[in-house]
Design an enzyme around this catalytic site. Structure first.
Site, PDB file in Angstrom:
ATOM      1  N   HIS A 102      -1.120 -45.370  -5.973  1.00  0.00           N
ATOM      2  CA  HIS A 102       0.113 -44.611  -5.731  1.00  0.00           C
ATOM      3  C   HIS A 102       0.326 -44.625  -4.212  1.00  0.00           C
ATOM      4  CE1 HIS A 102      -1.571 -42.426  -9.293  1.00  0.00           C
ATOM      5  NE2 HIS A 102      -0.332 -42.307  -9.678  1.00  0.00           N
ATOM      6  N   ASP A 105      -1.723 -42.081  -2.396  1.00  0.00           N
ATOM      7  CA  ASP A 105      -3.188 -42.206  -2.371  1.00  0.00           C
ATOM      8  C   ASP A 105      -3.630 -42.911  -1.105  1.00  0.00           C
ATOM      9  OD1 ASP A 105      -3.103 -41.524  -5.092  1.00  0.00           O
ATOM     10  OD2 ASP A 105      -3.208 -43.631  -5.715  1.00  0.00           O
TER      11      ASP A 105
HETATM   12  C1  XLS Z   1      -2.133 -39.796 -15.385  1.00  0.00           C
HETATM   13  C2  XLS Z   1      -1.735 -41.199 -15.351  1.00  0.00           C
HETATM   14  C3  XLS Z   1      -1.564 -41.780 -13.955  1.00  0.00           C
HETATM   15  C4  XLS Z   1      -0.857 -43.098 -14.000  1.00  0.00           C
HETATM   16  C5  XLS Z   1      -0.327 -43.555 -12.682  1.00  0.00           C
HETATM   17  O1  XLS Z   1      -2.512 -39.233 -16.393  1.00  0.00           O
HETATM   18  O2  XLS Z   1      -2.659 -41.941 -16.080  1.00  0.00           O
HETATM   19  O3  XLS Z   1      -2.789 -41.879 -13.332  1.00  0.00           O
HETATM   20  O4  XLS Z   1      -1.679 -44.097 -14.506  1.00  0.00           O
HETATM   21  O5  XLS Z   1       0.592 -42.664 -12.145  1.00  0.00           O
END
Ligand code: XLS
Ligand code: NI
Ligand code: NI
Length: 437
Positions: A102, A105
């Protein structure tokens, strides 16, 4: 080279399948051919930045416990760059070729989007250099549209138009940096794109707005020449009580309703499937028959627990069932197996990152070999084909092709007194399947 983040570890060795060496690949052999294709190309493993680098393993009752000696805990760009170095060192030592992130991150959120974007660009330039030096590829990028307080009531589905505008601007930038890093895909996971109570929610408007953001993203991708695959990641709840992208079938209907099916596929996550009351094999199968299997967030949950525990998928039997469906769909093209998984809170040492990923990679390697063996064995597929064989008759063909009328079927059915039903043999088939595991 900067100081090693994981001194004394790796590259993870390949060991014999009966080896007692705890940190070693007992099954994963990247170049071994399975059905004529190297294992690494079937599996296309990725590690995710949010869990691997940014998850301190806190929970609602206690703070971070993960040891991350490379991270000073601050939000300076220098700290971000050091963290990226540690991540790419981890990927190389763990023999993982792909990653996912993301925007927030990898670089911090600043007071304005302009400032956030400027810092993001510095980190992205560094990641591009790390990718180039290592050969690691970006499986997909995404924007974090759920953590900041402005997204308290959703991003694309916020009741405030200003918040929608901010979300769109954030996606614009995230698409651009994903493109700059050669990303093979871009994910939308709508954690807060849903509602807590219908009493204060205009669901129609919210769904329209969500579709609008996705169309805007498609348009911008066209404008910047990003040809990567778009994905929606279904999840029924958490953090919202109800999320609009609740399962694969709901996502497919949404994409069709809003004219987005050509540009989108799905990113299926194991623990999200079980939260939706399905198995992950079911969700992958729904995508397969609709031609929208894109990628997989590989993890697992605790069956009896009811929330998204994002555990590492370490059970080869689960992986075999997933690989059977993925192979039936023709395997991955742009997608892969992204470990959207976190260590248990008690597994807080850096080496646990290795144990966790290696356990998941080995489980999938073993699952892949089992799936190939089940396909070569052929008994289960032959049984299923035979079970539906009556549909290959003239009558079956007339119905399937839409030529039969209700009147014709009635004339066949009116006086019939017996029907040739036969056993589904579930237990016999499970015996065969489990015998091959
Ligand atoms: C959360 C989601 C997230 C997505 C990406 O539960 O899995 O991590 O994979 O935003
Ligand atoms: Ni996910
Ligand atoms: Ni999840």
């Amino acid at each position: 080279m900067a100081q090693e983040a994981f001194p004394g570890i790796g590259p993870v060795p390949f060991v014999d399948s009966t080896s007692r060496e705890p940190l070693g690949f007992r099954h994963y052999r990247p170049d071994e051919l399975v059905e004529g294709r190297p294992m690494k190309d079937h599996l296309r493993f990725a590690s995710c930045y949010w869990h691997t680098m940014r998850n301190g393993l806190g929970d609602p009752f206690g703070g971070a416990v993960a040891q991350m000696p490379w991270d000073d805990g601050g939000d300076s760009v220098e700290n971000c760059l050091r963290r990226a170095d540690a991540f790419f060192e981890f990927l190389a030592k763990c023999r993982i070729d792909r990653w996912c992130f993301h925007d927030r991150d990898i670089a911090p959120e600043r007071a304005t989007l302009r400032e956030s974007n400027a810092d993001l660009d510095r980190v992205v330039a560094h990641c591009a250099a790390l990718q180039k030096a290592s050969g690691v590829k970006l499986l997909w990028g995404t924007a974090c549209l759920f953590a900041h307080g402005r997204y308290v009531s959703g991003a694309a589905t916020s009741p405030r138009v200003e918040v929608f505008a901010h979300a769109a601007a954030q996606v614009k930038k995230a698409l651009e940096v994903t493109h700059a890093l050669g990303g093979e895909g871009y994910v939308f996971w709508g954690g807060r794109e849903g509602y807590t109570s219908l009493i204060n929610t205009d669901m129609k408007r919210e769904r329209d707005h969500l579709a609008r953001l996705l169309h805007l993203a498609c348009d911008h991708a066209g404008a910047i020449g990003f040809k990567g695959q778009f994905y929606i990641e279904p999840k029924p709840r958490e953090p919202s009580v109800h999320q609009y992208d609740s399962d694969a079938a709901a996502c497919i209907a949404f994409l069709q309703e809003y004219g987005l099916k050509d540009r989108f596929k799905l990113n299926i996550e194991t623990n999200h499937a079980t939260l939706a009351g399905h198995t992950v094999e079911h969700e992958i199968a729904v995508c397969r028959i609709s031609g929208v299997l894109g990628s997989v967030d590989a993890n697992s949950g605790t069956d009896h627990c009811g929330w998204d525990t994002d555990e590492f998928p370490t059970d080869h039997r689960l992986c075999a069932k997933m690989m059977l469906e993925i192979m039936a769909a023709g395997g991955f093209t742009t997608g892969g197996l992204n470990f959207d998984a976190k260590r248990r809170r008690e597994s807080f040492e850096p080496i646990d990152l290795f144990h966790a990923h290696v356990a998941g990679m080995d489980a999938f390697a073993r699952g892949l070999k089992i799936a190939a063996a089940v396909r070569a064995d052929g008994r289960i597929a032959a049984f299923v084909k035979e079970r539906y064989a009556s549909w290959d008759s003239e009558l079956g063909r007339r119905i399937e092709s839409g030529r039969a009328t209700m009147g014709e079927l009635e004339s066949l059915a009116l006086d019939a007194k017996s029907w040739p039903v036969s056993s589904g043999r579930q237990e016999m088939l499970e015996h065969i399947l489990h015998g091959l595991m």
